[in-house]
Each structure stands twice: as structure tokens, then as C-alpha cells.
Design a protein around this motif. Structure first.
Motif, mmCIF file in Angstrom:
data_model
loop_
_atom_site.group_PDB
_atom_site.id
_atom_site.type_symbol
_atom_site.label_atom_id
_atom_site.label_comp_id
_atom_site.label_asym_id
_atom_site.label_seq_id
_atom_site.Cartn_x
_atom_site.Cartn_y
_atom_site.Cartn_z
ATOM 1 N N HIS A 115 -4.054 8.176 -3.794
ATOM 2 C CA HIS A 115 -3.498 9.751 -4.012
ATOM 3 C C HIS A 115 -1.771 9.572 -4.334
ATOM 4 O O HIS A 115 -0.953 10.519 -3.590
ATOM 5 C CB HIS A 115 -3.526 10.400 -2.833
ATOM 6 C CG HIS A 115 -4.971 10.757 -2.577
ATOM 7 N ND1 HIS A 115 -5.990 11.326 -3.505
ATOM 8 C CD2 HIS A 115 -5.893 10.312 -1.373
ATOM 9 C CE1 HIS A 115 -7.233 11.458 -2.673
ATOM 10 N NE2 HIS A 115 -7.003 10.749 -1.637
ATOM 11 N N THR A 116 -1.543 8.551 -4.875
ATOM 12 C CA THR A 116 -0.103 8.415 -5.574
ATOM 13 C C THR A 116 -0.222 8.230 -6.996
ATOM 14 O O THR A 116 -0.519 6.974 -7.403
ATOM 15 C CB THR A 116 0.445 7.367 -4.790
ATOM 16 O OG1 THR A 116 0.536 7.530 -3.470
ATOM 17 C CG2 THR A 116 2.041 6.936 -5.445
ATOM 18 N N LYS B 66 0.871 -1.129 0.046
ATOM 19 C CA LYS B 66 -0.151 -0.172 -0.023
ATOM 20 C C LYS B 66 0.834 1.048 -0.002
ATOM 21 O O LYS B 66 1.806 1.601 1.006
ATOM 22 C CB LYS B 66 -0.784 0.052 1.386
ATOM 23 C CG LYS B 66 -2.028 -1.084 1.293
ATOM 24 C CD LYS B 66 -2.852 -1.020 2.524
ATOM 25 C CE LYS B 66 -4.185 -2.079 2.367
ATOM 26 N NZ LYS B 66 -5.174 -1.760 3.579
ATOM 27 N N LEU B 67 0.829 2.111 -0.894
ATOM 28 C CA LEU B 67 1.417 3.475 -0.943
ATOM 29 C C LEU B 67 0.309 4.482 -0.867
ATOM 30 O O LEU B 67 -0.403 4.752 -1.996
ATOM 31 C CB LEU B 67 2.162 3.579 -2.193
ATOM 32 C CG LEU B 67 3.163 2.192 -2.544
ATOM 33 C CD1 LEU B 67 3.794 2.590 -3.985
ATOM 34 C CD2 LEU B 67 4.364 2.208 -1.590
ATOM 35 N N GLU B 68 0.584 5.463 -0.009
ATOM 36 C CA GLU B 68 -0.470 6.385 0.177
ATOM 37 C C GLU B 68 -0.015 7.752 0.338
ATOM 38 O O GLU B 68 0.896 7.804 1.260
ATOM 39 C CB GLU B 68 -1.395 5.931 1.457
ATOM 40 C CG GLU B 68 -2.464 7.035 1.741
ATOM 41 C CD GLU B 68 -3.510 6.797 2.659
ATOM 42 O OE1 GLU B 68 -4.328 7.452 3.140
ATOM 43 O OE2 GLU B 68 -3.267 5.675 3.219
ATOM 44 N N LEU B 69 -0.293 8.688 -0.247
ATOM 45 C CA LEU B 69 0.233 10.261 -0.286
ATOM 46 C C LEU B 69 1.544 10.342 -0.390
ATOM 47 O O LEU B 69 2.367 10.953 0.264
ATOM 48 C CB LEU B 69 -0.335 10.751 1.103
ATOM 49 C CG LEU B 69 -1.822 11.066 1.280
ATOM 50 C CD1 LEU B 69 -1.995 11.449 2.664
ATOM 51 C CD2 LEU B 69 -2.252 12.404 0.220
ATOM 52 N N ILE B 70 2.201 9.698 -1.369
ATOM 53 C CA ILE B 70 3.570 9.534 -1.767
ATOM 54 C C ILE B 70 3.779 10.168 -2.947
ATOM 55 O O ILE B 70 3.184 9.756 -4.388
ATOM 56 C CB ILE B 70 4.312 8.130 -1.689
ATOM 57 C CG1 ILE B 70 4.056 7.415 -0.787
ATOM 58 C CG2 ILE B 70 5.631 8.282 -2.188
ATOM 59 C CD1 ILE B 70 4.567 6.020 -0.597
ATOM 60 N N PRO B 71 3.939 11.382 -3.355
ATOM 61 C CA PRO B 71 3.840 12.537 -4.431
ATOM 62 C C PRO B 71 4.785 12.057 -5.597
ATOM 63 O O PRO B 71 4.231 12.112 -6.560
ATOM 64 C CB PRO B 71 4.231 13.896 -3.806
ATOM 65 C CG PRO B 71 5.157 13.526 -2.551
ATOM 66 C CD PRO B 71 4.750 12.185 -2.172
ATOM 67 N N ASP B 72 5.904 11.456 -5.198
ATOM 68 C CA ASP B 72 6.619 11.336 -6.327
ATOM 69 C C ASP B 72 7.233 9.611 -6.416
ATOM 70 O O ASP B 72 8.232 9.558 -5.654
ATOM 71 C CB ASP B 72 7.817 12.044 -6.605
ATOM 72 C CG ASP B 72 8.676 12.046 -7.901
ATOM 73 O OD1 ASP B 72 8.050 11.234 -8.485
ATOM 74 O OD2 ASP B 72 9.710 12.735 -8.001
ATOM 75 N N VAL B 73 6.615 8.807 -7.051
ATOM 76 C CA VAL B 73 6.974 7.361 -7.017
ATOM 77 C C VAL B 73 7.198 6.760 -8.249
ATOM 78 O O VAL B 73 6.533 7.224 -9.326
ATOM 79 C CB VAL B 73 5.681 6.631 -6.313
ATOM 80 C CG1 VAL B 73 6.168 5.013 -6.648
ATOM 81 C CG2 VAL B 73 5.425 6.978 -5.199
ATOM 82 N N THR B 74 8.530 6.221 -8.314
ATOM 83 C CA THR B 74 9.012 5.441 -9.603
ATOM 84 C C THR B 74 9.031 4.015 -9.318
ATOM 85 O O THR B 74 9.869 3.706 -8.416
ATOM 86 C CB THR B 74 10.151 6.064 -10.285
ATOM 87 O OG1 THR B 74 9.835 7.496 -10.493
ATOM 88 C CG2 THR B 74 10.454 5.381 -11.448
ATOM 89 N N ILE B 75 8.147 3.251 -9.770
ATOM 90 C CA ILE B 75 8.471 1.850 -9.450
ATOM 91 C C ILE B 75 9.537 1.047 -10.117
ATOM 92 O O ILE B 75 9.545 1.100 -11.490
ATOM 93 C CB ILE B 75 7.045 0.926 -9.835
ATOM 94 C CG1 ILE B 75 6.089 1.508 -8.796
ATOM 95 C CG2 ILE B 75 7.254 -0.464 -9.261
ATOM 96 C CD1 ILE B 75 4.543 0.918 -9.387
#
Length: 730
Positions: free
Chosen positions: A478-479, A452-461
Motif C-alpha cells: 500500500h505504498t 519493507k515499506l508499508e502504508l507510507i503514502p508519499d515515498v520517493t526512492i
């Protein structure tokens, strides 16, 4: 007396600004020092030596001393003799001159002649040189002292030096060199077949989502390149992070105006004007520096002489110094004119990092303007390496790399293991909330099943997600996550459930429509008609294996794409957040549905399209506006229906046709306005769970005992009295 500490302060501050001094400022500073030495040397000589040496003139012609007299035979007018009435013999001229003056009389004459007869340029030459030199020095260094510019310059130099010496700068630039000299694949831990899929995954995304061509730019932004970075010391990482924040704030502040540029331009113009002025009047007056000066003083009654011949001992030296000074001023002026030409020939209020972008992997370094640009132009005159190293802290790519390193240092593997929990489905789950990214250590949790990823503005998998072989479920709340091609290839083969919660429909990553094996999709956010113009929701057509679709939104009508997907859907859940859902005729096409939830859709009647779904096993119409359920008679055609939820409505009575639902096992009628139960309800002999709580029931019929399979009965919060309020029937 000036304390030694104050002198040390001035000596220490000057080197800090040397990086802002171009070569011409350095030259002019040295020239100013030489001119200052000329002024000090000339002034010292003028103070320590005799200013004038005067002697009375014996032979005077027209108030000037006649030094060519050799006797009566000399040509010219007849001389006068102010000091004697005795004429010399014509046969023999004078053999010597005797003046009979004392020392004080000579001093007086010297002072009067120096004050009245010596030209002002010869008299004040050293002081003029000193004055002009001080003006030049003030003009050259005024921008370092003026409060509105010195604050910016001091802050800029401080940040620049820290950026230059930062270990992160060296690390970032060295990684760039490594990437250019020895490029490596970003993902090498997957099997051989995966490598082939990784190489073409970006093409597959576009091929499998053909209707999203108008949002192609967003797809390109969603799949990014990634290079691994080294490990920084935690303290060094925090210092570099602070530098990024300082550079951002400083850039915002400095780019607002151009006061540094304007002040530097003005002081350069002043120096050019000063140079022209000095050359004009100095060349004109330099010939007035003379060694011999005739002086007439009306003190004949005191000394017996009226005309004097004076010598200016420093005249020859002053002429030499003046010539040298003029040459220095000319050189100084030419440099100032070159500076002015340099400032005018191109715009110095714009600075481009194009060459640095081409040389490094940081192609996102922005161009700057106004005072920020001007100071960088000056830095380039000192050493372009400063700008190159400083540019690292203007790059978001560089900042993201640093943020990732700091994140890895903070979130160790042991710390992440402590946050692992078991969810309701008994799956191992990790919830990351309000981080700056995904720690790389997450991908070492090989046992992880739900992320679960929540409210993480800049995500690169990253590709390393392939290490999570047990990962089947992903939450993006919100990611707006980006993904690298190898990682997308892995998720396409392994991910089964995806939960997305968004505020703006643009936050939905387009790569999700490439997940061919996805079975469950949960979308929570605004999917209203005006937002559908982005047609992002249309990408659902590509999810051919989708079995479960949950939409929590505010739809006015069911999108056509949901109907198209519904052909192979088994469960459809729509929570409309109280917005009225009007058109539901398309539901009849979803022939494979086994579960249907229409929650908070403001329904006033049970939709007739439901009655065509013969495979339905569970219907949930929670929290609508149902007042009557006469249509329940049509449920008898749904032979597989075992669960009916009509809770949280405004139902006043139960139709007698309820008895036709003989296969019903669970019935939820709680939170309504039911006053009595029809006897026909007890024909549903398979009922195991019956919830009638929170209604207006006053009694329970005795026929309730006919429900032999009833295991749970809830009648709390009614008007029923007596033991019949029990919630469990054995």
C-alpha cells in the motif's frame, strides 16, 4: 477611568494590522487625524471663547441696523429712533452713543441672537467635522472589529508573521537560490557506467514498456527531481510542520467565502458616498459663516432696543478651517475613489503565484481564491515579500522536504539498527510502517538485504539507495512509490525480488516493468477484468528474467500476459481468494514450470492442462472445491513430480491409481473427508512425508510398513485408535 493596561492593548493591536493596510488606507488615516484635530480645535475655541458679541442698534432701517448714518443729509429713508424722543440738532450730529445697558442684558441678547440668528452651519461646524471624521474612521476600521472578519484577519496576520519569521522559510528560499545558481547532479556516488545509464533511464522506461503509452502521464509523475536539503533543529522543524497544518486548515476555511472582500468593498462605497455628501452641502453652506449678523429681538420693553448688530468672533477662523477641511475631504474622497477603482478594475478574489513559481523551484504552489486571495492582494500593497515567504507553506514540495528533514531527525541510524531483524531466509530485514516517507538514514545501512515499506503514502526512492549494495528484495505494501532516475538505474541492476500489495491497480508503480533483472514478483490486490482496462498488468511482458510470479487476487480467468511470461517462469502461484478461476488451458504453454500453486480458485476438478507440464516437481491445490481426484492417473506422466498437496478440500476417497506416482516424496491429503486408504498408496516407496490428519479414517492398513523411507506421518484428528496416531515414523 480607563486602566492603562487597556490603552496599552489598543496601542499593541493596531500595529499587527498595519500589514493589511494599503498605502491609501494609511493616507486616509492620517487625513482623518488632521480632520479630527480641526474638529477638536474648532470645538475647543467655540467652548472657551464668546460665541457672539452684540450691541444695540441706534439707527434702524427696515429692521436692520443702518451703519451709514452721518446726519440729516444722509440719503435714504428717514431713520427711526427707538430709544429717545429728543432729536439732535441739525447743525451738529451726535458725538457719542450711550446705551445704558448692564452686563446681564448684553449676555441675554448674545445668547438669544446666537441661538436664533446664527446659521446652523456656522454654529455646528466643529461638531459636523467631528461627526464626519468619526464616521470615516469607523468605516476604515470596521472590518478590523466586525467579528466574522476580524477573526479571519487576526488569524491570517498571526500565521503570516509566523511564516515570515520561520527558519524553514529562509532555508527553503535560500535552497532555491542555490539550486538556480549552482545546479548539481542529484546522484554522484555510483560508478562511471552508472552515470551514463542514469542520464537515459527515463527514456528506457518508455522504451521498455511500449504498451503503456496511454499511462505516460503516470510515468512522468513516477520519476521526479529531488534536491538535498539542510538540517533544521528538531524544534524548528516541528514548528514549521505545525505551520503547514495551520495554513492548510486556514486556507480551507477562508476560501469558502468572500465576506472580507464584500465588507471592505461596502465600507469603501460608503466612504465615497459620504465624501460626495459632505462636499455638496459644505460648499453650499460655507458662505453662511459670517462675521456680522443683524439680530432682531422683541425685548424692547426690557432693554429699550429691538435691533442689534452682532459679531461672530470665530467666523474668520472657521472659514479658514472650513476651506482647509474641504480640501482634505476632496483629497480623502479622491483616494477612496481610487480604492474603489482598484477593487473594480480586476478580480481581487483570485490570486496567482505564477511569478513565484517561475522564480523558485516550488512550481506546485496553488492559486487561491475568495478572501484568501483578497488578503494576499492587500499584503502585496504593503510588501510583496510577505506573499513570497508565505507561499512556501502552500507548496507540497516544500512540505515534503520539511517532512523529510523531520523524519531524518526522528529516525537516527542507531534507532534503525535496533529495528533490523533476520527473516525466515536468514536475510537482514528492515520493516518501516506508517511513516511519512523514507528516512535518509536508511541508506546508511549498507548491510541491509530486504527493505519493507508499508502504508507510507508519499515515498520517493532517492539515488542514495545505491549505497545499499546488498539490497536484493523490496516490499511495497500500500505504498505508491515514485523513483528518481538514478535510483531506478541502480534497482534495474541489483533488485531480484519485489513484493507489491495494493488496493487500486493504479497504485502499482509503472517503473517496476523496467527492472530487467527482476526474478521474483509478488502482486497482491484487485486484478479483476474491469480493472485490467488499465492494462498495467501487461507490463509483465518486459520482465524477461522473471522466474517466480505470485498473484493473490480475484481473477476470473488467467490473463494472457501471465501465459506469455510463463514461457520462462519456473514457479507460478495464484491465490484467487475464493473467486472461481475458469479458463486454465493456457497453463500448458508454461513448459518450464517446476512449481504450480492454484490456491482458493474454487476448482472442482484437477485442470487437465497441468498434465502437460512435464517439468513440474510440486503441485499445490490447497483450499479448492475438489471432491474427486480421478484425474490423478494422469500425474504418472509428470515423472519429476515429488510433492503433491491436495489439502483443505472435500476429497472423499483416494483412487487406486495413486500407486503410479512412484517418484512422489511428499503427499498432503489433510483436511479432507477421506475414510480409508487404498493399499496402492504404499507402492509410492519414495514417500518421506505423508499427512492424513483431519480426515475420517477409522484404521490404518498394516501395509503402511512398506513405506521404508517414510519419516513423517500425520494422522491426528481422525477416528483411528491405538498407537497408530503417531506423527513420526523412525
Amino acid at each position: 477611568m480607563i486602566p492603562v493596561t487597556e490603552l496599552r492593548y489598543f496601542a499593541d493591536t493596531q500595529p499587527a494590522y498595519r500589514i493589511l493596510k494599503p498605502w491609501w488606507d494609511v493616507f486616509t488615516d492620517y487625513i482623518s487625524i488632521v480632520m479630527l484635530m480641526i474638529a477638536v480645535f474648532g470645538g475647543t475655541l467655540q467652548v472657551t471663547q464668546d460665541k457672539m458679541i452684540c450691541l444695540p442698534c441706534k439707527w434702524v432701517t427696515k429692521d436692520s441696523c443702518n451703519d451709514s448714518f452721518r446726519g440729516w443729509a444722509a440719503p435714504g429713508p428717514e431713520p427711526t429712533y427707538p430709544n429717545s424722543t429728543i432729536l439732535p440738532s441739525p447743525e451738529a450730529g451726535p458725538t457719542g452713543i450711550k446705551y445704558d445697558l448692564d452686563r446681564h442684558q448684553y449676555n441675554y441678547v448674545d445668547a438669544v441672537c446666537y441661538e436664533n440668528r446664527l446659521h446652523w452651519f456656522a454654529k455646528y461646524f466643529p461638531y459636523l467635522v467631528l461627526l464626519h471624521t468619526l464616521i470615516f474612521l469607523a468605516c476604515s476600521n470596521f472590518w478590523f472589529k466586525f467579528p466574522r472578519t476580524s477573526s479571519k484577519l487576526e488569524h491570517f496576520v498571526s500565521i503570516l508573521l509566523k511564516c515570515f519569521d520561520s527558519p524553514w522559510t529562509t532555508r527553503a528560499l535560500s535552497e532555491t537560490v542555490v539550486e538556480e545558481s549552482d545546479p548539481k547532479p542529484a546522484f554522484s556516488k555510483m560508478n562511471g557506467s552508472m552515470d551514463k545509464k542514469s542520464s537515459t533511464v527515463s527514456e528506457d522506461v518508455e522504451a521498455t514498456v511500449p504498451m503503456l503509452q496511454r499511462t505516460k502521464s503516470r510515468i512522468e509523475q513516477g520519476i521526479v527531481d529531488r534536491s538535498e536539503t539542510g538540517v533544521l533543529d528538531k524544534k524548528e522543524g516541528e514548528q514549521a510542520k505545525a505551520l503547514f497544518e495551520k495554513v492548510k486548515k486556514f486556507r480551507t476555511h477562508v476560501e469558502e467565502g468572500d465576506i472580507v472582500y464584500r465588507l471592505y468593498m461596502r465600507q469603501t462605497i460608503i466612504k465615497v458616498i459620504k465624501f460626495i455628501l459632505i462636499i455638496c452641502y459644505t460648499v453650499y453652506y460655507v458662505h453662511n459663516i459670517k462675521f456680522d449678523v443683524d439680530c432682531t429681538v422683541d425685548i424692547e420693553s426690557l432693554t429699550g432696543y429691538r435691533t442689534y448688530r452682532c459679531a461672530h468672533p470665530l467666523a474668520t477662523l472657521f472659514k479658514i478651517l472650513a476651506s482647509f477641511y474641504i480640501s482634505l475631504v476632496i483629497f480623502y474622497g479622491l483616494i477612496c475613489m481610487y480604492t474603489l477603482w482598484w477593487m473594480l478594475r480586476r478580480s481581487l478574489k483570485k490570486y496567482s503565484f505564477e511569478s513565484i513559481r517561475e522564480e523558485s523551484s516550488y512550481s506546485d504552489i496553488p492559486d487561491v481564491k475568495n478572501d484568501f486571495a483578497f488578503m494576499l492582494h492587500l499584503i502585496d500593497q504593503y510588501d510583496p515579500l510577505y506573499s513570497k515567504r508565505f507561499a512556501v507553506f502552500l507548496s507540497e514540495v516544500s512540505e515534503n522536504k520539511l517532512r523529510q528533514l523531520n523524519l531524518n531527525n526522528e529516525w537516527t541510524l542507531d534507532k534503525l539498527r535496533q529495528r533490523l531483524t533476520k527473516n525466515a531466509q536468514d536475510k537482514l530485514e528492515l520493516h518501516l510502517f506508517m511513516l511519512s516517507g523514507i528516512p535518509d538514514t536508511v541508506f546508511d545501512l549498507v548491510e541491509l538485504e530486504v527493505l519493507k515499506l508499508e502504508l507510507i503514502p508519499d515515498v520517493t526512492i532517492p539515488p542514495s539507495i545505491a549505497q545499499l549494495t546488498g539490497l536484493k528484495e523490496l516490499w511495497l505494501y500500500h505504498t505508491a512509490a515514485k523513483i528518481e532516475a538514478p535510483a531506478l538505474a541502480f534497482l534495474r541492476e541489483n533488485l531480484r525480488a519485489l513484493h507489491i500489495k495494493f488496493t487500486d491497480i493504479k497504485e502499482i508503480p509503472l517503473w517496476i516493468y523496467s527492472l530487467k533483472t527482476l526474478e521474483e514478483l509478488h502482486l497482491t490486490g484487485n486484478l479483476s477484468a474491469e480493472n485490467n482496462r488499465y492494462i498495467v498488468i501487461d507490463g509483465l511482458r518486459e520482465l524477461k528474467r522473471l522466474k517466480v510470479l505470485r498473484l493473490k487476487s480475484n481473477l476470473s480467468k488467467l490473463p494472457q500476459v501471465v501465459t506469455d511470461v510463463g514461457v520462462h517462469l519456473q514457479k507460478l502461484s495464484i491465490n484467487n481468494e475464493g473467486t472461481k478461476l475458469i479458463v486454465l488451458n493456457s497453463l500448458k504453454k508454461m513448459v518450464n514450470l517446476t512449481e504450480l500453486e492454484l490456491i482458493r480458485c474454487d476448482l472442482e476438478r484437477i485442470p487437465h492442462s497441468i498434465f502437460s507440464l512435464h517439468n513440474l516437481q510440486e503441485i499445490d491445490l490447497k483450499d479448492n472445491n475438489l471432491k474427486t481426484i480421478e484425474e490423478i492417473i494422469s500425474f504418472q506422466h509428470l515423472h519429476r513430480l515429488t510433492c503433491l498437496k491436495l489439502w483443505y478440500n472435500h476429497i472423499a476417497y483416494i483412487p487406486i491409481q495413486i500407486g503410479n506416482l512412484t517418484n512422489l516424496e511428499r503427499l498432503y491429503l489433510n483436511r479432507n473427508k477421506i475414510e480409508k486408504i487404498p493399499t496402492q498408496l504404499f507402492y509410492c516407496r519414495k514417500l518421506r512425508y505423508l499427512d492424513l490428519s483431519h480426515n475420517n479414517l477409522t484404521f490404518l492398513p498394516a501395509d503402511i510398513g512398506l513405506l521404508q523411507n517414510l519419516q513423517n506421518l500425520a494422522v491426528t484428528a481422525n477416528r483411528v485408535s491405538g498407537p497408530a496416531t503417531a506423527q513420526h515414523v523412525g
